[in-house]
Design an enzyme around this catalytic site. Structure first.
Site, short mmCIF file in Angstrom:
data_model
loop_
_atom_site.label_atom_id
_atom_site.label_comp_id
_atom_site.label_asym_id
_atom_site.label_seq_id
_atom_site.Cartn_x
_atom_site.Cartn_y
_atom_site.Cartn_z
N GLU A 119 9.56 -3.94 10.26
CA GLU A 119 9.98 -2.65 9.69
C GLU A 119 10.56 -1.75 10.78
O GLU A 119 9.93 -1.54 11.84
CB GLU A 119 8.77 -1.96 9.01
CG GLU A 119 9.15 -0.62 8.39
CD GLU A 119 8.13 -0.09 7.37
OE1 GLU A 119 7.16 -0.80 7.06
OE2 GLU A 119 8.33 1.05 6.91
N ASP A 126 0.84 -1.21 0.00
CA ASP A 126 0.00 0.00 0.00
C ASP A 126 0.88 1.26 0.00
O ASP A 126 0.38 2.38 -0.10
CB ASP A 126 -1.01 -0.01 1.16
CG ASP A 126 -0.34 0.06 2.51
OD1 ASP A 126 0.89 -0.16 2.60
OD2 ASP A 126 -1.05 0.32 3.50
N SER A 127 2.22 1.06 0.04
CA SER A 127 3.13 2.19 -0.20
C SER A 127 2.84 2.82 -1.55
O SER A 127 3.23 3.96 -1.80
CB SER A 127 4.59 1.72 -0.14
OG SER A 127 4.79 0.61 -1.00
O1 KIV Z 1 3.62 -1.07 1.59
C1 KIV Z 1 4.76 -1.52 1.47
O2 KIV Z 1 5.46 -1.31 0.48
C2 KIV Z 1 5.29 -2.30 2.58
C3 KIV Z 1 6.75 -2.56 2.60
C4 KIV Z 1 7.48 -1.33 2.92
C5 KIV Z 1 7.10 -3.67 3.49
O3 KIV Z 1 4.55 -2.70 3.43
#
Ligand code: KIV
Length: 294
Positions: free
Chosen positions: A185, A48-49
């Site tokens: 994280e 969701d990044s």
């Molecule tokens: O949303 C994302 O890209 C993530 C990663 C940073 C692990 O959860």
């Protein structure tokens, strides 16, 4: 989909057993998924990044289940030879186990092979419900970006003994509830190491030190496409923002200078057609165009 990875094979993949660390990369569309696979990624995370990285939001809280399904489907259409995990976005797994399962199923139907969610004890009923629906689920502990408002910022987690023990106990609890792996994280390396040693499922670190069972980075961070956020844990392997701006500026200059396109980059009529065209001369816009609507 042709990948040898499955949730059970990932779930037993520990570096302490002599395995090499898992390589996980985010991807949000077909070309990035293809590149990630050609580079050798074992796992693609449709994270969701994407809300921050490609949709221009300030945080991940605006991302909806529809956004995630849309991008998961784009990744899946590339038929990547990697295991595809899609993030459940904020509020898609907080209300009830029933709603959580429906949302997880939407991502599976879009092409994911597993889902990921953030959080510890509070998520246990949701994790159990997802597993009961036969959907593999990965956990995410430490800095959980969907908790940005309650955490008060993107901060390192587990810096005190108590905080580290809480994360460690939550890792055991969500594993027991059914998670086949856990993203850790932004925790100190030693905390990453101790949690990794205490679990029988793999940890995949992002800012969690070198002792995790795998590592993940965000595609755009690694390639230097976004320069806005530069956490310490990002190693930038390329500077594609600069390279791209250079190439785009060259295009703009060539257009303005009349240097693009060249004759070689344009389509040509055959000699015969040029001659025939010459017979007609220039079309008179005030009369009927003898050449039709070309
Ligand atoms: O949303 C994302 O890209 C993530 C990663 C940073 C692990 O959860």
């Amino acid at each position: 989909m042709a990948t040898n990875w499955t949730a059970p094979s990932i779930s037993s993949h520990k570096v302490r057993d002599g395995n090499s660390p898992l390589v996980m990369l985010t991807a949000y569309d077909a070309p990035s998924a293809t590149m990630a696979v050609e580079a050798g990624a074992d796992i693609i995370l449709v994270g969701d990044s994407l809300g921050m990285v490609v949709l221009g939001y300030e945080d991940t809280l605006k991302v909806t289940i529809e956004d995630m399904a849309h991008h998961t489907a784009a990744v899946a259409r590339a038929q990547p030879n990697a295991f595809v995990i899609a993030d459940l976005p904020w509020l898609s797994y907080h209300i009830s186990p029933e709603e959580t399962v429906k949302n997880a199923a939407q991502l599976i139907r879009a092409g994911a092979q597993a889902v990921k969610l953030e959080g510890g004890y509070d998520r246990i009923p949701m994790i159990e419900a997802i597993c009961k629906a036969e959907i593999p689920v990965m956990g995410h502990l430490g800095l959980t970006p969907q908790s940005i408002l309650s955490l008060g910022g993107y901060k390192i987690q587990g810096k005190t003994t108590n905080a580290a023990l809480t994360i460690s106990n939550e890792a055991k609890a969500i594993t027991h509830a059914g998670c086949f792996g856990i993203v850790l994280e932004c925790v100190p390396s030693l905390v990453g190491k101790l949690i990794t040693e205490s679990l029988n499922v793999p940890t995949i670190g992002i800012g969690a030190g070198p002792d995790c069972d795998g590592q993940v980075l965000v595609f755009h961070d690694l390639l230097g496409i976004n320069h806005d956020l530069q956490p310490k844990f990002v190693r930038r392997y390329a500077n594609l923002k600069e390279t791209s701006i250079e190439a785009l500026s060259d295009f703009a200059k060539d257009v303005r200078d009349g240097n693009f396109p060249s004759q070689e980059e344009s389509y040509q009529l055959s000699e015969d057609e040029i001659e025939t065209l010459g017979l007609y001369g220039r079309p008179d816009p005030l009369k009927d165009d003898p050449l039709g609507s070309w």
